[in-house]
Design a protein around this motif. Structure first.
Motif, short mmCIF file in Angstrom:
data_model
loop_
_atom_site.label_atom_id
_atom_site.label_comp_id
_atom_site.label_asym_id
_atom_site.label_seq_id
_atom_site.Cartn_x
_atom_site.Cartn_y
_atom_site.Cartn_z
N LEU A 59 0.84 -1.20 0.00
CA LEU A 59 0.00 0.00 0.00
C LEU A 59 0.87 1.25 0.00
CD1 LEU A 59 -2.76 1.35 0.10
CD2 LEU A 59 -2.74 1.03 2.59
N ALA A 60 1.93 1.23 0.78
CA ALA A 60 2.85 2.37 0.83
C ALA A 60 3.43 2.64 -0.56
CB ALA A 60 3.96 2.11 1.84
N GLN A 61 3.81 1.58 -1.25
CA GLN A 61 4.36 1.75 -2.60
C GLN A 61 3.32 2.32 -3.55
OE1 GLN A 61 5.81 -2.20 -3.45
NE2 GLN A 61 7.84 -1.77 -2.56
N ARG A 62 2.10 1.83 -3.45
CA ARG A 62 1.04 2.34 -4.32
C ARG A 62 0.74 3.82 -4.08
NH1 ARG A 62 -3.73 -2.10 -5.22
NH2 ARG A 62 -2.41 -3.78 -6.01
N LEU A 63 0.88 4.24 -2.83
CA LEU A 63 0.61 5.63 -2.48
C LEU A 63 1.84 6.52 -2.58
CD1 LEU A 63 -1.71 5.15 0.62
CD2 LEU A 63 -2.36 6.08 -1.59
N GLY A 64 3.01 5.90 -2.72
CA GLY A 64 4.24 6.68 -2.78
C GLY A 64 4.62 7.30 -1.45
N VAL A 65 4.31 6.58 -0.36
CA VAL A 65 4.64 7.06 0.98
C VAL A 65 5.43 5.97 1.71
CG1 VAL A 65 2.60 8.55 1.10
CG2 VAL A 65 2.48 6.24 2.02
N SER A 66 5.91 6.29 2.90
CA SER A 66 6.66 5.31 3.67
C SER A 66 5.72 4.33 4.38
CB SER A 66 7.52 6.02 4.72
OG SER A 66 6.69 6.59 5.71
N GLU A 67 6.28 3.19 4.76
CA GLU A 67 5.49 2.24 5.55
C GLU A 67 5.08 2.85 6.88
OE1 GLU A 67 6.60 -2.01 5.73
OE2 GLU A 67 8.23 -1.42 4.36
N GLY A 68 5.96 3.69 7.41
CA GLY A 68 5.65 4.36 8.67
C GLY A 68 4.40 5.23 8.57
N ARG A 69 4.24 5.89 7.44
CA ARG A 69 3.05 6.73 7.24
C ARG A 69 1.79 5.86 7.19
NH1 ARG A 69 1.16 10.73 3.14
NH2 ARG A 69 -0.67 11.57 4.17
N ILE A 70 1.89 4.71 6.54
CA ILE A 70 0.75 3.79 6.49
C ILE A 70 0.41 3.32 7.91
CG2 ILE A 70 -0.08 1.56 5.65
CD1 ILE A 70 0.11 3.79 3.49
N SER A 71 1.43 3.00 8.69
CA SER A 71 1.19 2.58 10.07
C SER A 71 0.50 3.68 10.86
CB SER A 71 2.51 2.20 10.75
OG SER A 71 3.01 1.02 10.19
N GLN A 72 0.93 4.93 10.65
CA GLN A 72 0.27 6.05 11.32
C GLN A 72 -1.19 6.15 10.92
OE1 GLN A 72 2.85 9.29 10.13
NE2 GLN A 72 3.69 9.44 12.22
N MET A 73 -1.46 6.00 9.63
CA MET A 73 -2.83 6.09 9.14
C MET A 73 -3.71 5.02 9.77
SD MET A 73 -2.32 6.54 5.07
CE MET A 73 -2.49 8.11 4.28
N LEU A 74 -3.18 3.80 9.85
CA LEU A 74 -4.00 2.68 10.32
C LEU A 74 -4.04 2.54 11.83
CD1 LEU A 74 -3.16 -0.01 7.62
CD2 LEU A 74 -5.06 1.61 7.69
N SER A 75 -3.14 3.21 12.52
CA SER A 75 -3.13 3.10 13.98
C SER A 75 -3.79 4.29 14.66
CB SER A 75 -1.68 2.97 14.48
OG SER A 75 -0.99 4.20 14.28
N GLY A 76 -4.13 5.29 13.90
CA GLY A 76 -4.78 6.46 14.50
C GLY A 76 -3.83 7.60 14.75
#
Length: 125
Positions: A59-76
């Motif tokens: 998902l991070a690759q598809r959005l062009g963001v870091s995995e950390g950003r995805i974790s932030q999005m999904l963890s609140g």
């Protein structure tokens, strides 16, 4: 504790307090509604990731963001905007469905869904 149980821990804290009369101030009520909505959005994102057999890295690759950003999005840890939700929908080849309904009916449906989720998490359903 499974990852699904960990994800639901914050929601389980608020599930017993679904009665709007228990939330007296407008600010508290708004915060309560935000938590419910964000929990549902994150659950849908996680469900879609599983459905597509994708990892957060994908998902991070598809959005062009870091995995950390995805974790932030999904963890609140990050406030999800309409723009970020639209980006997530595109990245996950999906569409969010939003409905604004009567509070009394919404509370009844939420309680039914919460009970089904509790049964699922406990292995009883």
């Amino acid at each position: 504790m499974t990852s699904l149980t960990k994800r639901w821990a914050p929601a389980q804290k608020i599930l017993p307090y679904t009665d709007p009369d228990l939330v007296e101030s407008q600010d508290a009520r708004r915060a309560f509604e935000e938590e419910i909505l964000l929990g549902r959005v994150r659950k849908e994102i996680s469900r879609r990731l599983e459905e597509l057999h994708l990892r957060r890295r994908d998902l991070a690759q598809r959005l062009g963001v870091s995995e950390g950003r995805i974790s932030q999005m999904l963890s609140g840890g990050e406030n999800l905007t309409l723009k970020s939700l639209a980006g997530l929908a595109v990245a996950l080849d999906g569409r969010f469905d939003l409905a604004l309904g009567d509070l009394g009916q919404a509370e009844h449906e939420f309680e039914k869904k919460a009970e089904m989720d509790r049964l699922f998490l406990s292995g009883g359903g």
